[in-house]
Design an enzyme around this catalytic site. Structure first.
Site, PDB file in Angstrom:
ATOM      1  N   HIS A  86      52.167  35.908  22.238  1.00 43.06           N
ATOM      2  CA  HIS A  86      51.838  37.117  22.221  1.00 43.06           C
ATOM      3  C   HIS A  86      50.460  38.305  22.606  1.00 43.06           C
ATOM      4  O   HIS A  86      50.047  37.876  22.572  1.00 43.06           O
ATOM      5  CB  HIS A  86      52.000  37.370  20.617  1.00 43.06           C
ATOM      6  CG  HIS A  86      53.178  37.402  20.034  1.00 43.06           C
ATOM      7  ND1 HIS A  86      53.753  36.133  19.523  1.00 43.06           N
ATOM      8  CD2 HIS A  86      54.311  37.990  19.544  1.00 43.06           C
ATOM      9  CE1 HIS A  86      54.303  35.835  18.824  1.00 43.06           C
ATOM     10  NE2 HIS A  86      55.433  36.817  18.833  1.00 43.06           N
ATOM     11  N   HIS A 144      61.481  34.871  23.790  1.00 42.24           N
ATOM     12  CA  HIS A 144      61.502  33.413  22.912  1.00 42.24           C
ATOM     13  C   HIS A 144      61.760  33.807  21.949  1.00 42.24           C
ATOM     14  O   HIS A 144      62.859  34.911  21.690  1.00 42.24           O
ATOM     15  CB  HIS A 144      60.060  33.316  22.919  1.00 42.24           C
ATOM     16  CG  HIS A 144      58.884  33.995  22.545  1.00 42.24           C
ATOM     17  ND1 HIS A 144      58.290  35.417  22.691  1.00 42.24           N
ATOM     18  CD2 HIS A 144      58.841  33.907  20.131  1.00 42.24           C
ATOM     19  CE1 HIS A 144      58.022  35.948  21.538  1.00 42.24           C
ATOM     20  NE2 HIS A 144      58.124  35.647  19.908  1.00 42.24           N
ATOM     21  N   CYS A 151      60.530  36.259   8.586  1.00 40.49           N
ATOM     22  CA  CYS A 151      60.616  35.967  10.295  1.00 40.49           C
ATOM     23  C   CYS A 151      59.874  35.277  10.816  1.00 40.49           C
ATOM     24  O   CYS A 151      59.163  34.413  10.014  1.00 40.49           O
ATOM     25  CB  CYS A 151      59.612  37.296  10.953  1.00 40.49           C
ATOM     26  SG  CYS A 151      60.495  39.176  10.973  1.00 40.49           S
ATOM     27  N   HIS A 209      59.592  31.359  14.113  1.00 43.84           N
ATOM     28  CA  HIS A 209      60.162  30.818  15.082  1.00 43.84           C
ATOM     29  C   HIS A 209      60.345  29.824  15.272  1.00 43.84           C
ATOM     30  O   HIS A 209      60.024  28.424  14.496  1.00 43.84           O
ATOM     31  CB  HIS A 209      59.503  31.018  15.743  1.00 43.84           C
ATOM     32  CG  HIS A 209      58.137  32.613  16.706  1.00 43.84           C
ATOM     33  ND1 HIS A 209      57.606  32.632  15.515  1.00 43.84           N
ATOM     34  CD2 HIS A 209      59.008  33.319  17.561  1.00 43.84           C
ATOM     35  CE1 HIS A 209      57.303  33.628  16.688  1.00 43.84           C
ATOM     36  NE2 HIS A 209      57.837  34.126  17.502  1.00 43.84           N
ATOM     37  N   GLU A 216      56.595  30.330   3.933  1.00 40.07           N
ATOM     38  CA  GLU A 216      56.067  31.806   4.268  1.00 40.07           C
ATOM     39  C   GLU A 216      56.152  33.133   2.236  1.00 40.07           C
ATOM     40  O   GLU A 216      55.404  33.363   1.864  1.00 40.07           O
ATOM     41  CB  GLU A 216      57.033  32.971   5.011  1.00 40.07           C
ATOM     42  CG  GLU A 216      56.187  34.221   4.695  1.00 40.07           C
ATOM     43  CD  GLU A 216      56.720  34.984   6.319  1.00 40.07           C
ATOM     44  OE1 GLU A 216      57.414  35.563   5.416  1.00 40.07           O
ATOM     45  OE2 GLU A 216      56.894  33.625   7.396  1.00 40.07           O
ATOM     46  N   TYR A 270      65.626  41.817  20.114  1.00 38.93           N
ATOM     47  CA  TYR A 270      64.861  43.252  20.748  1.00 38.93           C
ATOM     48  C   TYR A 270      63.373  42.862  21.682  1.00 38.93           C
ATOM     49  O   TYR A 270      62.999  41.887  21.289  1.00 38.93           O
ATOM     50  CB  TYR A 270      64.577  43.726  19.436  1.00 38.93           C
ATOM     51  CG  TYR A 270      63.436  43.227  18.885  1.00 38.93           C
ATOM     52  CD1 TYR A 270      62.016  43.278  19.009  1.00 38.93           C
ATOM     53  CD2 TYR A 270      63.728  41.854  18.212  1.00 38.93           C
ATOM     54  CE1 TYR A 270      61.294  43.375  18.021  1.00 38.93           C
ATOM     55  CE2 TYR A 270      62.524  40.714  17.927  1.00 38.93           C
ATOM     56  CZ  TYR A 270      61.193  41.808  17.727  1.00 38.93           C
ATOM     57  OH  TYR A 270      60.222  40.057  17.014  1.00 38.93           O
ATOM     58  N   GLU A 278      56.392  42.358  21.406  1.00 41.67           N
ATOM     59  CA  GLU A 278      56.881  41.846  20.668  1.00 41.67           C
ATOM     60  C   GLU A 278      58.634  41.539  21.640  1.00 41.67           C
ATOM     61  O   GLU A 278      58.816  42.623  22.506  1.00 41.67           O
ATOM     62  CB  GLU A 278      57.069  41.506  19.325  1.00 41.67           C
ATOM     63  CG  GLU A 278      56.683  41.394  18.593  1.00 41.67           C
ATOM     64  CD  GLU A 278      56.405  39.959  18.192  1.00 41.67           C
ATOM     65  OE1 GLU A 278      57.405  38.999  18.671  1.00 41.67           O
ATOM     66  OE2 GLU A 278      55.927  39.857  17.099  1.00 41.67           O
ATOM     67  N   GLU A 336      61.755  39.412  22.086  1.00 40.28           N
ATOM     68  CA  GLU A 336      62.401  38.603  21.514  1.00 40.28           C
ATOM     69  C   GLU A 336      64.017  38.301  20.982  1.00 40.28           C
ATOM     70  O   GLU A 336      64.766  40.012  20.919  1.00 40.28           O
ATOM     71  CB  GLU A 336      61.656  37.802  19.633  1.00 40.28           C
ATOM     72  CG  GLU A 336      60.336  37.562  19.619  1.00 40.28           C
ATOM     73  CD  GLU A 336      59.880  37.355  17.837  1.00 40.28           C
ATOM     74  OE1 GLU A 336      59.049  37.206  17.931  1.00 40.28           O
ATOM     75  OE2 GLU A 336      60.555  38.598  17.204  1.00 40.28           O
ATOM     76  N   TRP A 365      62.397  45.955  14.824  1.00 37.71           N
ATOM     77  CA  TRP A 365      63.132  44.554  14.756  1.00 37.71           C
ATOM     78  C   TRP A 365      64.072  45.221  13.566  1.00 37.71           C
ATOM     79  O   TRP A 365      65.075  45.199  13.552  1.00 37.71           O
ATOM     80  CB  TRP A 365      62.798  43.758  15.075  1.00 37.71           C
ATOM     81  CG  TRP A 365      61.665  43.294  13.982  1.00 37.71           C
ATOM     82  CD1 TRP A 365      62.091  42.577  12.712  1.00 37.71           C
ATOM     83  CD2 TRP A 365      60.118  42.488  13.711  1.00 37.71           C
ATOM     84  NE1 TRP A 365      60.783  42.023  12.118  1.00 37.71           N
ATOM     85  CE2 TRP A 365      59.316  42.479  12.814  1.00 37.71           C
ATOM     86  CE3 TRP A 365      59.648  43.031  14.566  1.00 37.71           C
ATOM     87  CZ2 TRP A 365      58.388  42.250  12.338  1.00 37.71           C
ATOM     88  CZ3 TRP A 365      57.862  43.842  14.536  1.00 37.71           C
ATOM     89  CH2 TRP A 365      57.481  42.683  13.463  1.00 37.71           C
TER      90      TRP A 365
END
Length: 213
Positions: free
Chosen positions: A36, A43, A78, A80, A98, A115, A125, A127, A172
């Site tokens: 980032h 990504h 959120c 990845h 998390e 977005y 961002e 993604e 987002w």
């Protein structure tokens, strides 16, 4: 999962993110810690909305130490997926890491959400971020390096506030809520999407975890 959890070798390997071309195909990988910046490449990511049997949403506030949108209220979780990690398994992994929650299954609801957003300091961002939903009635035990605070909110007034601009959330989350609210006012009843609609890099090789019907 305890907050002093020591990541496994596999979890450490998952700190790479999958880079995408404009059609959603994987073109490489990058270090999550450095991906980032002012020219963040496209990504693969995901968002998850946890709702309870009363129709409430688990809303979380991002930790103040986060590089992007610190301290901002957003959806439940959120993350990845790592290279070669099935998407739904990545969501379940991140919910454990998390929020300290063991969720049995997640459902895909917005397979093609994408977005780009820019912070005031120029960090971007960028993604392709499919959205999942899971139903859970347990309170989270969040990792404080990820989550500053959390609360349960009723979906209908929350969505109305987001859509009306009176509820401040991450960019987002705002765009996702607009699309999710169109699916229905009862989050547990949002229709499950077909995994074939995911970007190519996110499509499962086999349906080992329930993410579609």
């Amino acid at each position: 999962m305890p907050l002093n959890h020591v990541p496994t070798t596999r979890e450490v390997a998952m700190e790479s993110v999958i880079l995408l071309d404009d059609s959603g195909r994987a073109v490489g990988a990058a270090d999550k810690a450095t991906v980032h910046h002012r020219d963040t490449p496209l990504h693969l990511a995901f968002s998850c909305y946890l709702v309870d049997s009363r129709g409430r949403l688990l809303l979380t506030r991002r930790a103040l130490s986060k590089k992007t949108w610190p301290g901002v209220w957003t959806n439940s979780c959120c993350g990845h997926p790592g290279p070669d990690e099935p998407m739904a398994e990545a969501v379940l992994r991140r919910l454990r890491q998390e929020l300290g929650l063991d969720v049995p299954a997640v459902d895909l609801v917005l397979p093609r959400f994408r977005y780009r957003a820019v912070m005031d300091d120029g960090v971007v961002e960028n993604e392709w971020c499919p959205v999942y939903r899971a139903v859970v009635d347990d309170d989270p035990r969040p990792d404080p390096s990820e989550v500053e605070e959390w609360t349960w909110v009723d979906w209908a007034p929350f969505a109305a506030g987001v859509r009306g601009g009176t509820r401040d959330v991450s960019p987002w989350c705002r765009r996702q809520v607009e699309q999710l609210d169109a699916l229905g006012r009862w989050p547990a009843g949002w229709p499950i999407a077909d995994s074939a609609e995911l970007p190519p890099a996110a499509r499962p090789a086999s349906a080992t975890v329930r993410s579609t019907s």
